[in-house]
Design a protein around this motif. Structure first.
Motif, PDB file in Angstrom:
ATOM      1  N   ILE A 293      28.278  52.555-132.809  1.00 33.16           N
ATOM      2  CA  ILE A 293      28.176  53.372-134.038  1.00 33.16           C
ATOM      3  C   ILE A 293      29.466  54.169-134.190  1.00 33.16           C
ATOM      4  O   ILE A 293      29.788  55.012-133.348  1.00 33.16           O
ATOM      5  CB  ILE A 293      26.976  54.339-133.981  1.00 33.16           C
ATOM      6  N   GLY A 294      30.210  53.891-135.267  1.00 32.86           N
ATOM      7  CA  GLY A 294      31.435  54.640-135.563  1.00 32.86           C
ATOM      8  C   GLY A 294      32.692  53.874-135.200  1.00 32.86           C
ATOM      9  O   GLY A 294      32.779  53.264-134.132  1.00 32.86           O
ATOM     10  N   SER A 295      33.679  53.911-136.115  1.00 29.58           N
ATOM     11  CA  SER A 295      34.890  53.096-135.929  1.00 29.58           C
ATOM     12  C   SER A 295      36.152  53.937-135.777  1.00 29.58           C
ATOM     13  O   SER A 295      37.236  53.522-136.171  1.00 29.58           O
ATOM     14  CB  SER A 295      35.048  52.146-137.116  1.00 29.58           C
TER      15      SER A 295
ATOM     16  N   GLY B 146      37.810  55.685-139.013  1.00 28.27           N
ATOM     17  CA  GLY B 146      37.422  57.066-138.680  1.00 28.27           C
ATOM     18  C   GLY B 146      38.531  58.069-138.946  1.00 28.27           C
ATOM     19  O   GLY B 146      39.214  58.027-139.977  1.00 28.27           O
ATOM     20  N   GLY B 147      38.735  58.975-137.996  1.00 32.95           N
ATOM     21  CA  GLY B 147      39.720  60.046-138.152  1.00 32.95           C
ATOM     22  C   GLY B 147      41.148  59.546-138.306  1.00 32.95           C
ATOM     23  O   GLY B 147      42.002  60.275-138.838  1.00 32.95           O
ATOM     24  N   SER B 148      41.426  58.302-137.890  1.00 34.25           N
ATOM     25  CA  SER B 148      42.810  57.808-137.991  1.00 34.25           C
ATOM     26  C   SER B 148      43.235  57.645-139.450  1.00 34.25           C
ATOM     27  O   SER B 148      44.421  57.569-139.752  1.00 34.25           O
ATOM     28  CB  SER B 148      42.972  56.481-137.245  1.00 34.25           C
TER      29      SER B 148
ATOM     30  N   GLY C  59      32.047  60.159-133.283  1.00 38.42           N
ATOM     31  CA  GLY C  59      32.846  61.387-133.301  1.00 38.42           C
ATOM     32  C   GLY C  59      32.000  62.514-132.738  1.00 38.42           C
ATOM     33  O   GLY C  59      30.763  62.427-132.714  1.00 38.42           O
ATOM     34  N   THR C  60      32.642  63.576-132.282  1.00 37.20           N
ATOM     35  CA  THR C  60      31.921  64.668-131.623  1.00 37.20           C
ATOM     36  C   THR C  60      30.692  65.116-132.423  1.00 37.20           C
ATOM     37  O   THR C  60      29.570  65.140-131.906  1.00 37.20           O
ATOM     38  CB  THR C  60      32.879  65.863-131.423  1.00 37.20           C
ATOM     39  N   MET C  61      30.868  65.430-133.691  1.00 37.94           N
ATOM     40  CA  MET C  61      29.757  65.985-134.471  1.00 37.94           C
ATOM     41  C   MET C  61      28.736  64.903-134.813  1.00 37.94           C
ATOM     42  O   MET C  61      27.529  65.149-134.796  1.00 37.94           O
ATOM     43  CB  MET C  61      30.273  66.658-135.760  1.00 37.94           C
TER      44      MET C  61
ATOM     45  N   THR D 151      44.392  61.414-126.136  1.00 43.14           N
ATOM     46  CA  THR D 151      43.501  61.606-124.983  1.00 43.14           C
ATOM     47  C   THR D 151      42.165  60.887-125.196  1.00 43.14           C
ATOM     48  O   THR D 151      41.647  60.239-124.279  1.00 43.14           O
ATOM     49  CB  THR D 151      43.250  63.110-124.736  1.00 43.14           C
ATOM     50  N   ILE D 152      41.615  60.991-126.415  1.00 41.79           N
ATOM     51  CA  ILE D 152      40.335  60.299-126.688  1.00 41.79           C
ATOM     52  C   ILE D 152      40.510  58.791-126.457  1.00 41.79           C
ATOM     53  O   ILE D 152      39.670  58.128-125.832  1.00 41.79           O
ATOM     54  CB  ILE D 152      39.859  60.571-128.141  1.00 41.79           C
ATOM     55  N   THR D 153      41.628  58.255-126.938  1.00 43.49           N
ATOM     56  CA  THR D 153      41.884  56.817-126.793  1.00 43.49           C
ATOM     57  C   THR D 153      42.028  56.450-125.313  1.00 43.49           C
ATOM     58  O   THR D 153      41.455  55.456-124.845  1.00 43.49           O
ATOM     59  CB  THR D 153      43.169  56.428-127.579  1.00 43.49           C
TER      60      THR D 153
HETATM   61  P1  FAE Z   1      36.207  59.772-135.300  1.00 39.57           P
HETATM   62  O1  FAE Z   1      37.609  59.313-135.405  1.00 39.57           O
HETATM   63  O2  FAE Z   1      35.793  60.994-136.013  1.00 39.57           O
HETATM   64  O3  FAE Z   1      35.277  58.540-135.761  1.00 39.57           O
HETATM   65  C1  FAE Z   1      33.893  58.641-135.896  1.00 39.57           C
HETATM   66  C2  FAE Z   1      33.415  57.625-136.934  1.00 39.57           C
HETATM   67  O4  FAE Z   1      31.994  57.546-136.872  1.00 39.57           O
HETATM   68  C3  FAE Z   1      33.762  58.009-138.371  1.00 39.57           C
HETATM   69  O5  FAE Z   1      34.385  56.922-139.014  1.00 39.57           O
HETATM   70  C4  FAE Z   1      32.401  58.324-139.003  1.00 39.57           C
HETATM   71  O6  FAE Z   1      32.315  57.968-140.379  1.00 39.57           O
HETATM   72  C5  FAE Z   1      31.455  57.459-138.177  1.00 39.57           C
HETATM   73  N1  FAE Z   1      30.082  57.966-138.147  1.00 39.57           N
HETATM   74  C6  FAE Z   1      29.690  59.238-137.892  1.00 39.57           C
HETATM   75  N2  FAE Z   1      28.324  59.349-137.940  1.00 39.57           N
HETATM   76  C7  FAE Z   1      27.880  58.078-138.210  1.00 39.57           C
HETATM   77  C8  FAE Z   1      26.571  57.541-138.409  1.00 39.57           C
HETATM   78  N3  FAE Z   1      25.476  58.297-138.304  1.00 39.57           N
HETATM   79  N4  FAE Z   1      26.449  56.216-138.723  1.00 39.57           N
HETATM   80  C9  FAE Z   1      27.562  55.447-138.831  1.00 39.57           C
HETATM   81  N5  FAE Z   1      28.824  55.910-138.664  1.00 39.57           N
HETATM   82  C10 FAE Z   1      28.981  57.219-138.362  1.00 39.57           C
HETATM   83  O7  FAE Z   1      35.785  59.986-133.790  1.00 39.57           O
HETATM   84  N6  FAE Z   1      44.331  64.352-134.007  1.00 39.57           N
HETATM   85  C11 FAE Z   1      45.515  64.062-133.438  1.00 39.57           C
HETATM   86  O8  FAE Z   1      45.571  63.730-132.243  1.00 39.57           O
HETATM   87  N7  FAE Z   1      46.681  64.133-134.176  1.00 39.57           N
HETATM   88  C12 FAE Z   1      46.688  64.544-135.479  1.00 39.57           C
HETATM   89  O9  FAE Z   1      47.738  64.587-136.119  1.00 39.57           O
HETATM   90  C13 FAE Z   1      45.441  64.890-136.069  1.00 39.57           C
HETATM   91  N8  FAE Z   1      45.390  65.324-137.359  1.00 39.57           N
HETATM   92  C14 FAE Z   1      44.157  65.530-137.937  1.00 39.57           C
HETATM   93  C15 FAE Z   1      44.109  65.872-139.292  1.00 39.57           C
HETATM   94  C16 FAE Z   1      42.873  65.999-139.915  1.00 39.57           C
HETATM   95  C17 FAE Z   1      42.816  66.384-141.367  1.00 39.57           C
HETATM   96  C18 FAE Z   1      41.673  65.788-139.194  1.00 39.57           C
HETATM   97  C19 FAE Z   1      40.329  65.909-139.853  1.00 39.57           C
HETATM   98  C20 FAE Z   1      41.723  65.447-137.853  1.00 39.57           C
HETATM   99  C21 FAE Z   1      42.956  65.321-137.215  1.00 39.57           C
HETATM  100  N9  FAE Z   1      43.038  64.952-135.876  1.00 39.57           N
HETATM  101  C22 FAE Z   1      44.254  64.726-135.298  1.00 39.57           C
HETATM  102  C23 FAE Z   1      41.821  64.781-135.061  1.00 39.57           C
HETATM  103  C24 FAE Z   1      41.475  63.307-134.784  1.00 39.57           C
HETATM  104  O10 FAE Z   1      41.536  62.556-135.975  1.00 39.57           O
HETATM  105  C25 FAE Z   1      40.064  63.244-134.165  1.00 39.57           C
HETATM  106  O11 FAE Z   1      40.088  63.996-132.975  1.00 39.57           O
HETATM  107  C26 FAE Z   1      39.650  61.820-133.844  1.00 39.57           C
HETATM  108  O12 FAE Z   1      39.609  61.033-135.014  1.00 39.57           O
HETATM  109  C27 FAE Z   1      38.285  61.792-133.181  1.00 39.57           C
HETATM  110  O13 FAE Z   1      38.044  60.483-132.730  1.00 39.57           O
HETATM  111  P2  FAE Z   1      36.588  59.981-132.403  1.00 39.57           P
HETATM  112  O14 FAE Z   1      36.665  58.610-131.865  1.00 39.57           O
HETATM  113  O15 FAE Z   1      35.908  61.026-131.571  1.00 39.57           O
END
Ligand code: FAE
Length: 526
Positions: free
Chosen positions: A46-48, A134-136, A310-312, A507-509
């Motif tokens: 779940i989540g990309s 996702g966040g990327s 993702g965390t939340m 770090t997450i990667t």
């Molecule tokens: P994440 O990338 O959030 O992916 C989770 C995915 O799960 C999302 O696509 C969601 O849509 C999907 N999802 C959630 N709930 C559900 C559900 N119930 N059913 C189906 N799909 C679902 O998770 N970090 C850096 O290191 N460098 C940066 O420059 C940086 N800039 C940022 C700028 C902004 C504006 C934001 C918001 C964040 C930034 N971050 C940055 C943080 C980084 O993007 C974030 O830590 C990672 O994307 C988290 O990775 P995860 O794999 O935890």
């Protein structure tokens, strides 16, 4: 200029010639269906985002068939272009009627499954990415490896040597991390904000560092020479980059799809999870359209389930499923949550007589101030852009601090939503650091605390880096398998205990690479 006038003037500047009007919510309500039968898959992710994309690639490479459910849209497939900061459109917000950037939200929108979402809590707003990648898709691409000493403090049980010799270099390669050319940086008008930021930091006695990124800087140089379409130099970033940025859909997910073993279902939002008697999992899921209407309720069943929402998102699924379906959870779930020390601040009247921070600004940050080793005020800050299409003589900084007082995430059964125990006491030390930093910068260079962007000059409630709540080795085993479960894994930012001292995706990667490699080695996935 007072704050109101500043916002009004800037708003006019950014809206420029665009004539904006609200559209009524016009999408016809489709008939909601239930497919009736359960869709079975051996492994579901779940989540990309980073956790999901790395897990998918490594499992697919090892010959496993993987189904990935993502609530956001597959933008590449849809062919819909991303919006830029000056003209928010479809991609700019997840089903909202108004734009949701950290400031200047003067734009009306027709609700659409955009890539940026804002989760609102009592004392903090959390921005997250939605969509395949996702966040990327929304982030600034800053690809920072944590300081080894802090990594060791945060993860005392991990083999730091292996991380710094193997996992971090591996993910830097696979995420396509690169560094801006100093010659380009030196002259490029779009990086005046960085040059000014660095000069001022030196003047105030701070140390600066170059920050790597996944944005292709060679592409950016071509943008500058007008040889290719512009993206970073055309105010594209938090609503998506049409070019230049190596987001996960262009790296890990692309490779995973090329194996032929991955299927991605976008616009599939998992609502809750049930544990079955045979230790498989049932996922109650809604298939939505781009206006947020539910097209169908679908039921999926899998032998093994990886939560990478993702965390939340992961905490929401775990805690909601516990409240609703009695999904067994250990007592560590929700604990050790943190904002990665995020504390936004800024300065006004920055070099107003010599062109300020520049009217043209690239959206991709490349400079940072490293004060981490200062015992009293340890922090790292990004010298952030503020591309508003005009010079507003304002410098913006995202401080990353230690998180010595962690928060906790719980589930409120009455209003069926996450609750975050996080208040002023959690950010008190961060505020002191921000005050110290701004005071030193202003004393050395002139300028004022940024009352024009934030109340009191500080945005303590802005969080881009939610981390923790499902900490590696505490809520899970040493490789991310949830304690008390045989077939449930958590692989995303929630594994990191609330802080890592730099922007977190590298770090997450790396942590996911480490976990999934070992889980595969242990034959966890039949
Ligand atoms: P994440 O990338 O959030 O992916 C989770 C995915 O799960 C999302 O696509 C969601 O849509 C999907 N999802 C959630 N709930 C559900 C559900 N119930 N059913 C189906 N799909 C679902 O998770 N970090 C850096 O290191 N460098 C940066 O420059 C940086 N800039 C940022 C700028 C902004 C504006 C934001 C918001 C964040 C930034 N971050 C940055 C943080 C980084 O993007 C974030 O830590 C990672 O994307 C988290 O990775 P995860 O794999 O935890």
């Amino acid at each position: 200029m007072d704050r109101k006038k500043f916002i009004k003037t800037s708003a006019l500047a950014v809206s420029g010639f665009y004539f904006l009007y609200s559209q009524l919510f016009q999408a016809a309500q489709p008939v909601r269906g239930n497919q009736g039968k359960t869709i079975k898959a051996p492994i579901i992710i779940i989540g990309s985002g980073y956790g999901g994309a790395v897990s998918a690639l490594r499992l697919c490479e090892s010959g496993k068939k993987v189904l990935l459910l993502e609530m956001g849209l597959n933008w590449e497939k849809s062919g819909i272009p991303y919006s830029n900061l000056l003209k928010p459109g479809k991609s700019s917000a997840w089903l909202k009627k108004k734009s949701i950037a950290p400031f200047m939200n003067i734009f009306s929108l027709t609700p659409f499954t955009g890539i940026l979402d804002r989760l609102e809590f009592e004392n903090i707003n959390i921005w997250v990415g939605r969509g395949v990648g996702g966040g990327s898709l929304v982030n600034g691409g800053m690809a920072v490896t944590p300081k080894e000493s802090y990594f060791k403090e945060v993860f005392p049980n991990l083999d730091a040597e292996k991380f710094y010799n193997h996992y971090f270099p591996l993910v830097q390669k696979d995420l396509k991390v690169n560094v801006i050319d100093e010659e380009f940086l030196k002259d490029c008008p779009y990086y005046k904000f960085t040059r000014v930021g660095e000069q001022e930091a030196h003047q105030a006695g701070f140390k600066t560092i170059r920050v790597p990124n996944v944005y292709d800087f060679k592409y950016m140089e071509k943008e500058f020479r007008n040889e290719v379409p512009r993206s970073a130099l055309n105010t594209e970033v938090i609503y998506g980059n049409n070019h230049g940025k190596n987001s996960l859909d262009k790296t890990y997910l692309k490779k995973a799809l090329e194996t032929g073993n991955l299927e991605i279902l976008d616009l599939h939002r998992v609502e809750d999870i049930q544990l079955n008697e045979d230790k498989s999992y049932t996922l109650n899921t809604q298939h939505i359209d781009t206006s947020g209407n539910i097209l169908a309720d679908k039921t999926f069943q899998c032998d093994q389930l990886i939560l990478s929402a993702g965390t939340m998102g992961t905490l929401q699924l775990l805690l909601k499923s516990n409240a609703l379906n009695g999904l067994p959870l250990n007592e560590k779930i929700g604990k050790s949550w943190g904002n990665n020390g995020n504390f936004m601040t800024g300065r006004n009247w920055v070099k107003p007589l010599s062109g300020g921070t520049g009217s043209k600004q690239s959206t991709i940050p490349v400079g940072g101030i490293d004060n981490w080793d200062n015992k009293e005020h340890p922090f790292f800050t990004e010298i952030a852009p503020l591309p508003m299409g005009m010079d507003v003589a304002t410098a913006l900084y995202l401080l990353i601090n230690r998180v010595d007082k962690k928060g906790e995430v719980t589930y409120n059964k009455i209003n069926q939503s996450l609750q975050l125990n996080w208040d002023k006491s959690n950010t008190a030390a961060m505020r002191e650091n921000a005050k110290y930093f701004i005071r030193k910068m202003n004393q050395a260079n002139g300028g004022t605390r940024s009352h024009l962007l934030f109340n009191n000059g500080f945005g303590a409630d802005i969080c881009y880096h939610p981390l923790g709540g499902c900490v590696l080795g505490e809520a899970t085993n040493e490789y991310g398998k949830l304690n008390g479960h045989d077939n449930l894994y958590v692989l995303d930012g929630s594994l990191i205990p609330g802080t890592i001292g730099v922007n977190p995706f590298v770090t997450i990667t790396a942590i996911t690479e480490y976990c999934i490699e070992n889980l595969i080695k242990q034959n966890e996935f039949a």
